[in-house]
Design a protein around this motif. Sequence first.
Motif, PDB file in Angstrom:
ATOM      1  N   THR A   1       0.838  -1.207   0.000  1.00  0.00           N
ATOM      2  CA  THR A   1       0.000   0.000   0.000  1.00  0.00           C
ATOM      3  C   THR A   1       0.865   1.246   0.000  1.00  0.00           C
TER       4      THR A   1
ATOM      5  N   VAL B   1       0.504   3.836  -3.122  1.00  0.00           N
ATOM      6  CA  VAL B   1      -0.082   5.154  -2.869  1.00  0.00           C
ATOM      7  C   VAL B   1       0.949   6.258  -3.080  1.00  0.00           C
TER       8      VAL B   1
ATOM      9  N   TYR C   1       0.816   9.222  -5.836  1.00  0.00           N
ATOM     10  CA  TYR C   1       0.899  10.618  -5.390  1.00  0.00           C
ATOM     11  C   TYR C   1       1.864  11.415  -6.265  1.00  0.00           C
TER      12      TYR C   1
ATOM     13  N   ARG D   1      -0.300  10.602   3.108  1.00  0.00           N
ATOM     14  CA  ARG D   1      -1.346   9.913   2.373  1.00  0.00           C
ATOM     15  C   ARG D   1      -1.132   8.400   2.407  1.00  0.00           C
ATOM     16  N   ALA D   2       0.118   7.972   2.204  1.00  0.00           N
ATOM     17  CA  ALA D   2       0.412   6.540   2.178  1.00  0.00           C
ATOM     18  C   ALA D   2       0.192   5.897   3.545  1.00  0.00           C
TER      19      ALA D   2
ATOM     20  N   ALA E   1      -3.518   5.469   4.179  1.00  0.00           N
ATOM     21  CA  ALA E   1      -4.059   4.349   3.409  1.00  0.00           C
ATOM     22  C   ALA E   1      -3.678   3.014   4.036  1.00  0.00           C
TER      23      ALA E   1
END
Length: 271
Positions: A47, A51, A55, A73-74, A77
């Motif tokens: 993930t 991600v 991005y 963000r990663a 997630a």
Amino acid sequence: MIDDAEAVFFDIGGVVLDLASVRKGHRRFVTELATEYDLDEERALGTWRAVLGEYFRERRGTEFRSAAAGYDRAIEAAVGSPVPEEEWRPIFERATEECLQPVDGARETIEALSGAVYLGLISDIDTREAERVLGEFGLIEYFDEMTTSEEVGRTKPDPAVFATAIGNAGVDPDRSVMVGDRYHNDMRGGSWAGLRTVAFGGSAATGPESETDGPGADTEGSEAETGTGTDGTTDNDEGKAGASRDPDGVVDYRIAGLCDLLEIVGLDGTS
């Protein structure tokens, strides 16, 4: 050799900072994150990579995108909910500090150049992270100036990045060199700015067709960082092989080791 060389500008990722150690550090961070939040480690790592890659691919042109925002963000997630930066950053910095290593010969070369020429950094790494890494290596004190894409708001090869670095240095670009590992960002960007270019590994040495390192490669790294070169030679001496590796004619020198820079700028004791 460059007569009366004035400056050497270094990229960071792949030139000063070993990219394999970056990947190792990021994996260590995700492992610790998985332990902290009771996650499946391999799923969390997948993930993280997916991600973060997405991005950076969303970036428009040469606009700057902060790696820290991508990590946010990663992590969200992977964990399934937001994690404040003040919680994940100490884990990140501890995990990566244990793994990050300078490129072989970086310290010795930078020390040898220090005081003889202007030393600058031109990098797409976030400013805070660049300062942290170079501080941990004990190298930041040798550099006269650091220009980051975060400072300029654009990433290499945008002319504004190189113009800022050269303007801050007040040097003649024709008597200055850009050392990098990416063909598009470092070799094209440096050449377009009037700098002499030195390819050190990666797509800078092997050519644009091998370039898999997209935005964020200074910190994320690329599995293709394996190129080597010929000490102090120019593409004009390499015939068809050189042309295939440098279709735009933007590589002036290729080096196999950073110490070879000393000969290019006339500091190897033979001139």
